[in-house]
Design an enzyme around this catalytic site. Structure first.
Site, short mmCIF file in Angstrom:
data_model
loop_
_atom_site.label_atom_id
_atom_site.label_comp_id
_atom_site.label_asym_id
_atom_site.label_seq_id
_atom_site.Cartn_x
_atom_site.Cartn_y
_atom_site.Cartn_z
N ASP A 13 -7.56 -4.10 -1.25
CA ASP A 13 -6.30 -3.93 -1.99
C ASP A 13 -5.18 -4.47 -1.11
O ASP A 13 -4.85 -3.88 -0.08
CB ASP A 13 -6.08 -2.45 -2.31
N SER B 178 11.18 -22.18 35.12
CA SER B 178 9.99 -21.82 34.33
C SER B 178 10.11 -20.38 33.81
O SER B 178 9.42 -19.48 34.28
CB SER B 178 8.71 -22.00 35.13
N LEU C 168 15.56 -17.43 38.88
CA LEU C 168 16.78 -17.83 38.19
C LEU C 168 17.43 -19.04 38.85
O LEU C 168 17.18 -19.35 40.03
CB LEU C 168 17.78 -16.67 38.18
N SER C 169 18.27 -19.72 38.10
CA SER C 169 19.09 -20.79 38.68
C SER C 169 19.98 -20.18 39.76
O SER C 169 20.61 -19.14 39.55
CB SER C 169 19.95 -21.43 37.59
#
Length: 640
Positions: free
Chosen positions: A115, A551, A478-479
């Site tokens: 169902d 990344s 992080l940058s």
């Protein structure tokens, strides 16, 4: 009564029981679904089928009658939908949310019915139920006619290869069993069906609530001369019958080796049949052998047929394991690693082109990437269902056509030809959620024209020549965290140790190899995929490769790890808090991002997924670049 009469009576009863069991054992099985729009009466219909088939025990019936009074029904003693709608939320809202499976049988056939929910929000649940069905009962409320969800579910059933469609025009009692209105609905549906390639369907006027044309013909529709729904379900050809005519295929689930004297390959026969003495081919290797035994449980058989789970023994000791496919020797399936596929997206998060997902097809599991869709299939616009829409991704419940590439060749057949070897699911490697379901249409011609060229000098010899173990040192953070600075210090240290290295820096690579890529999630994924492939080639050359890239996504870092042999990928997390990295802002990028001049900047309006279990972590708040580099080099020694 004499003992002899009692004995003969008992014997007759035993014979009757044996005959019944024998007949029941050899009944065919029909898997079917009920689908359609919300409140078309799907659950009520299944409840009625169970009730009329006498598949409800007395205690279940008593509970059902009690629940019907408590929930409140519309004039009837029993609310049949309650037999199927098991979730509390379903009973409260009066709708089906999840797929509910029920088993029942008649004198002639066994059934498994699913169902399926009618609400658009739960389309993915409907796809799940339809994926194994031989037949679909598409319900239409006679008062409302053909609706958007009717078209959507019909198209999905057609795409999923369900050949047997029943158009059940329900609630005929609410329109006074009007033949004119019924005929108008059939004509409207026929026009739609023709437009999307549905060649035929069986239309039946019914009332799930009143029982008209469910198991017995209704006097209220004396103008209808077709079968009842149950008559049709009992006589329609099931897929297992058709599969017998196809070439033999059996995906190997596991190698059965209980002792040194027995080695067999177990699995469910997907199509065809195979006898002892028949030649068989093992794919993808292509090796051939002869069937020496066919074992069903603990009994040896002369033949294996579609739908049976068996163990097959071969005359020769050849390589065959889980994921292999046993096939008819002279008519094997295809092997490829690039395909066109139709994909149904099942996840709340949109599909990311280029991301590596786990792909499961039969007993095979590989890594697969999906390219940007060629197009999305329109299933929402009532006037143009099946038309093509431009799309860069697929969102929840969307259907699209895209190219799929696997990391190694797989054994397959087009879904339209073989569901078992043509249907697959996609699984997110990080969350382990099933995010998509797909159907392979065909392999790409270019996949057949590109082959690996064997070379004499392999990666081991390259590494031995350099007297070092190849590695990929993957710096992520992080940058502004200091990835490039630290990677440069590590390379200098390795150079002083006479190691052969190469540093791939994020900014430098975007000046050449990846100059065509932006910073959307899809472009970031492609950026890392290309770098991963380059890093792998350099590692094959025996180098120690250092990469300094943000990344941001765990999935892509895992993708690169999966490209390399065990122990050659070293994830180095340059752990720097966002506020510290933003204060440094050597390149002025954070300032631009805060001002809205730089979109999709990691940490501001694009996420960064920190490693959960990095191989090495350095904290640039607590360490200078030189100290971080020294810690990394020491850790590399410990990792060997």
């Amino acid at each position: 009564m004499s003992d002899d009469v009692i004995y003969r009576t008992d014997a007759l009863i035993a014979e009757d029981i044996d005959a019944y069991l024998e007949k029941h054992q050899h009944k065919t099985m029909l898997r079917f679904i009920t689908c359609g729009s919300v409140d078309d009466g799907k659950s009520t219909l299944i409840g009625r089928l169970l009730y009329d088939s006498k598949m409800i025990f007395e205690d279940q019936l008593a509970a059902l009658e009690s629940d019907s009074k408590r929930v409140g029904t519309q004039g009837q003693e029993i609310d049949f939908a309650l037999l199927v709608d098991g979730l509390a939320a379903e009973r409260e809202q009066g709708i089906t949310i999840d797929v509910a499976y029920r088993f029942f049988s008649t004198e002639n056939r066994k059934f498994i019915v699913a169902d399926c929910p009618g609400h658009e929000q739960y389309t993915r649940n409907m796809v799940t139920g339809a994926s194994t069905a031989d037949l679909a009962v598409i319900l239409i409320d006679a008062r409302k006619g053909v609706l958007v969800q009717t078209r959507r579910h019909s198209f999905l059933c057609h795409q999923l290869g369900i050949k047997n469609l029943v158009l059940a025009v329900n609630k005929m009692d609410l329109i006074g069993y009007d033949q004119t209105q019924y005929d108008a609905i059939i004509e409207a549906y026929r026009a739609f069906a023709d437009s999307i390639g549905i060649e035929n369907f069986t239309a039946i006027p019914i009332s799930g609530l009143a029982g008209d044309n469910i198991t017995t013909r209704s006097e209220n529709t004396d103008w209808y001369d077709g079968p009842t729904l149950m008559q049709h379900l009992e006589t329609v050809e099931v897929r297992s019958d058709a599969n017998l005519a196809e070439p033999f295929r059996m995906p190997v689930q596991w190698v059965n080796r209980p002792n040194l004297d027995f080695r067999g390959f177990s699995g469910l026969v997907a199509s065809g049949s195979l006898k002892v003495g028949d030649p068989v081919r093992v794919l993808p290797s292509g090796k051939t052998s002869i069937v020496s035994k066919v074992v069903l449980f603990d009994q040896e058989m002369e033949e294996a047929q579609a739908g049976q789970s068996v163990t097959i023994c071969l005359a020769d000791e050849i390589d065959c394991s889980r994921g292999s496919v046993l096939a008819e020797a002279d008519s094997p399936p295809e092997v490829s690693d690039q395909f066109e596929a139709t994909i149904v997206w099942l996840d709340d998060d949109p599909m990311l082109a280029g991301r590596a997902y786990s792909m499961k097809l039969a007993s095979q599991t590989v890594s697969a990437t999906v390219a940007e869709p060629k197009y999305e299939i329109n299933i929402n616009d009532p006037g143009s269902v099946g038309s093509q829409l431009a799309a860069k991704t697929l969102k929840l419940n969307a259907i699209g056509v895209a190219e799929v590439t696997t990391d190694k060749p797989i054994v397959f057949e087009p879904y339209a030809q073989n569901r078992a070897l043509g249907g697959f699911i996609l699984i997110d490697k990080i969350t382990n959620r099933t995010v998509g379901a797909g159907m392979l249409n065909f392999s790409l011609r270019r996949a057949q024209n590109v082959h690996w060229q064997a070379t004499t000098i392999d990666r081991e010899e390259h590494a031995n020549l350099k007297n070092q173990k190849p590695l990929v040192l993957w710096f992520t953070g992080l940058s502004g965290s200091g990835k490039s600075t630290i990677a440069n210090e590590v390379e200098k240290a390795l150079n002083r140790m006479n190691r052969h290295t190469f540093l791939l820096d994020g900014d430098n690579v975007r000046h050449g190899l990846n100059k065509d890529l932006g910073f959307t999630d899809a472009d970031r994924i492609e950026n890392i995929r290309r770098i991963g492939e380059v890093a792998k080639l350099m590692a094959d050359a025996g180098l120690i490769v250092l990469t300094a890239f943000i990344s941001p996504f765990r999935a892509e870092r895992q993708m690169v790890r999966d490209m390399l042999p065990e122990g050659e990928f070293v994830e180095i997390f340059v752990d720097t808090p966002l506020e510290v990295a933003e204060k440094r802002d050597v390149k002025g990028l954070y300032k631009k991002a805060r001002e809205g001049k730089l979109k999709n900047f990691t940490g501001i309006d694009s996420p960064y997924e920190a490693p959960e279990r990095p191989d090495i972590t350095v904290n640039t708040v607590e360490m200078t670049p030189a100290e971080a580099a020294e810690h990394i080099v020491r850790s590399l020694g410990a990792l060997k």
